[in-house]
Design a protein around this motif. Sequence first.
Motif, PDB file in Angstrom:
ATOM      1  N   UNK A   7       0.830  -1.203   0.000  1.00 49.53           N
ATOM      2  CA  UNK A   7       0.000   0.000   0.000  1.00 49.53           C
ATOM      3  C   UNK A   7       0.869   1.259   0.000  1.00 49.53           C
ATOM      4  N   UNK A   8       0.303   2.311  -0.534  1.00 50.77           N
ATOM      5  CA  UNK A   8       0.996   3.598  -0.460  1.00 50.77           C
ATOM      6  C   UNK A   8       0.967   4.134   0.964  1.00 50.77           C
ATOM      7  N   UNK A   9       1.985   4.881   1.331  1.00 49.61           N
ATOM      8  CA  UNK A   9       2.052   5.415   2.702  1.00 49.61           C
ATOM      9  C   UNK A   9       1.259   6.717   2.809  1.00 49.61           C
ATOM     10  N   UNK A  10       0.868   7.033   4.017  1.00 49.58           N
ATOM     11  CA  UNK A  10       0.142   8.284   4.256  1.00 49.58           C
ATOM     12  C   UNK A  10       1.082   9.473   4.094  1.00 49.58           C
ATOM     13  N   UNK A  11       0.499  10.596   3.684  1.00 47.33           N
ATOM     14  CA  UNK A  11       1.280  11.825   3.605  1.00 47.33           C
ATOM     15  C   UNK A  11       1.505  12.424   4.983  1.00 47.33           C
ATOM     16  N   UNK A  12       2.529  13.234   5.104  1.00 42.45           N
ATOM     17  CA  UNK A  12       2.862  13.872   6.373  1.00 42.45           C
ATOM     18  C   UNK A  12       1.841  14.967   6.679  1.00 42.45           C
ATOM     19  N   UNK A  13       1.457  15.104   7.937  1.00 39.96           N
ATOM     20  CA  UNK A  13       0.526  16.154   8.370  1.00 39.96           C
ATOM     21  C   UNK A  13       1.186  16.961   9.485  1.00 39.96           C
ATOM     22  N   UNK A  14       0.996  18.265   9.433  1.00 40.95           N
ATOM     23  CA  UNK A  14       1.636  19.121  10.438  1.00 40.95           C
ATOM     24  C   UNK A  14       0.742  20.286  10.804  1.00 40.95           C
ATOM     25  N   UNK A  15       0.835  20.687  12.075  1.00 41.49           N
ATOM     26  CA  UNK A  15       0.227  21.925  12.531  1.00 41.49           C
ATOM     27  C   UNK A  15       1.320  22.988  12.532  1.00 41.49           C
ATOM     28  N   UNK A  16       1.117  24.044  11.769  1.00 43.32           N
ATOM     29  CA  UNK A  16       2.156  25.060  11.598  1.00 43.32           C
ATOM     30  C   UNK A  16       1.692  26.419  12.103  1.00 43.32           C
ATOM     31  N   UNK A  17       2.640  27.157  12.608  1.00 39.23           N
ATOM     32  CA  UNK A  17       2.396  28.566  12.905  1.00 39.23           C
ATOM     33  C   UNK A  17       3.266  29.409  11.984  1.00 39.23           C
ATOM     34  N   UNK A  18       2.645  30.305  11.256  1.00 39.37           N
ATOM     35  CA  UNK A  18       3.361  31.214  10.355  1.00 39.37           C
ATOM     36  C   UNK A  18       3.550  32.544  11.069  1.00 39.37           C
ATOM     37  N   UNK A  19       4.777  33.011  11.103  1.00 36.89           N
ATOM     38  CA  UNK A  19       5.101  34.277  11.765  1.00 36.89           C
ATOM     39  C   UNK A  19       5.756  35.204  10.755  1.00 36.89           C
ATOM     40  N   UNK A  20       5.119  36.313  10.496  1.00 36.50           N
ATOM     41  CA  UNK A  20       5.659  37.274   9.542  1.00 36.50           C
ATOM     42  C   UNK A  20       6.435  38.348  10.275  1.00 36.50           C
ATOM     43  N   UNK A  21       7.670  38.547   9.847  1.00 40.94           N
ATOM     44  CA  UNK A  21       8.488  39.646  10.358  1.00 40.94           C
ATOM     45  C   UNK A  21       8.976  40.442   9.156  1.00 40.94           C
ATOM     46  N   UNK A  22       8.780  41.739   9.195  1.00 41.25           N
ATOM     47  CA  UNK A  22       9.165  42.558   8.053  1.00 41.25           C
ATOM     48  C   UNK A  22      10.674  42.505   7.872  1.00 41.25           C
ATOM     49  N   UNK A  23      11.117  42.604   6.626  1.00 41.91           N
ATOM     50  CA  UNK A  23      12.539  42.586   6.302  1.00 41.91           C
ATOM     51  C   UNK A  23      13.012  44.017   6.111  1.00 41.91           C
ATOM     52  N   UNK A  24      13.845  44.480   7.009  1.00 45.29           N
ATOM     53  CA  UNK A  24      14.348  45.848   6.925  1.00 45.29           C
ATOM     54  C   UNK A  24      15.768  45.889   7.472  1.00 45.29           C
ATOM     55  N   UNK A  25      16.548  46.829   6.974  1.00 47.14           N
ATOM     56  CA  UNK A  25      17.919  47.007   7.455  1.00 47.14           C
ATOM     57  C   UNK A  25      17.950  47.826   8.740  1.00 47.14           C
ATOM     58  N   UNK A  26      17.012  48.774   8.845  1.00 50.61           N
ATOM     59  CA  UNK A  26      16.994  49.721   9.958  1.00 50.61           C
ATOM     60  C   UNK A  26      15.594  49.754  10.557  1.00 50.61           C
TER      61      UNK A  26
END
Length: 401
Positions: free
Chosen positions: A143-162
């Motif tokens: 049989x084919x194997x099950x796909x991976x499942x994950x609970x994720x948290x996405x955290x956005x941080x702005x990209x800036x030099x200053x």
Amino acid sequence: MKFVDEATIIVEAGKGGHGCLSFRREKYVPKGGPDGGDGGDGGSVYLVADGNLNTLIDYRFQRKHKAQNGQPGSGRNCTGIKGDDLELPVPVGTTVVDMDTHEVLGDLTKEGQRLKVAQGGFHGLGNTRFKSSINRAPRQTSKGSDGEARNLRLELKVLADVGLLGMPNAGKSTFIRSVSAAQPKVADYPFTTLVPNLGVVSVQAHQSFVIADIPGLIEGAAEGAGLGIRFLKHLVRTRLLLHLVDVAPYDGSSPVEAVKAIAHELEKFSETLANRPRWLVLNKVDMVPEEDREAHCQAIVDELGWEGPVFVVSALSGEGTKPLVQAVMRWIEEQAEEEAENPEIAEQEAARRRQMDDEARAKIEADRNARRASREAGDDYDDEDDFDDDDDDVEVVYAPE
């Protein structure tokens, strides 16, 4: 556009297709043998950094994402169709954390960068795979194997030099309007800025840097006062902090105490961030009589015991802003040259950023847990800074040069 810098999602990769049990059955071909094909692999889930996005709002409304399953194999040694991979676009600057293990899976900091967050299931084998000299008619498949499942948290941080730091109404938004093409809202009341604003500062041809303005802090921000400290995480990726202070507050408060209060809130949020290079920018000098400016500004510096760089500017008139941005540009270029020449310095910088990320994440999670406990206990609390509040529409400003 609503600004959302955190979201939790569930991702599930596709299942692998099962192998096929089949035997060749054709006229004039007696005992044709096994001809069951393999199944197809399940699709994987990828996150892709998209420069056209600046918020995670889409993932607040659709939280579950599943890739396509692989198809089962069939007779005549036909392999099942592979499931399509699922690509989820996220803003550049998104950190991905596994909520179950608290592992940081990756950081999407460049346009087009891809991160696999869930592996598709592997295909099953048809009975053709199991034939041998002693097993001419295998009835075995896998049989084919099950796909991976994950609970994720996405955290956005702005990209800036200053990054700009300071009390509300210190003139941060006026400053970013003065030195870049960004047009954040400016008004004469606290907390005009509700979300981070980005602007590109063009010093001269082929020389520019990105500057970030975050909502102002007040004393007690680490305990939730004002807008709290959750926006401080957007300064984690910056190389340099400009601490703006109003040298002539309309309410008669002390500029020195304002600087100390912000420094104290920084330390409570992240000691590593508090130790980042920080320059003092004395703003609104146009509000002080010209003959008293030098003495007034020097008195502030002396009382603070400030030993780092100091700049005197008027963001409203533009006075002193050009030497400041030129000095910032030189400093950024020097840092980049040092890191290019010495990989060890670059690794140390990366380690400091990881440390700041961990400290920021721990502080914000502790605040969230404290609010949740307070809510469950029925205590009165100020819910204006609720991390899950999506009621207010605010605008995200990103202005190219």
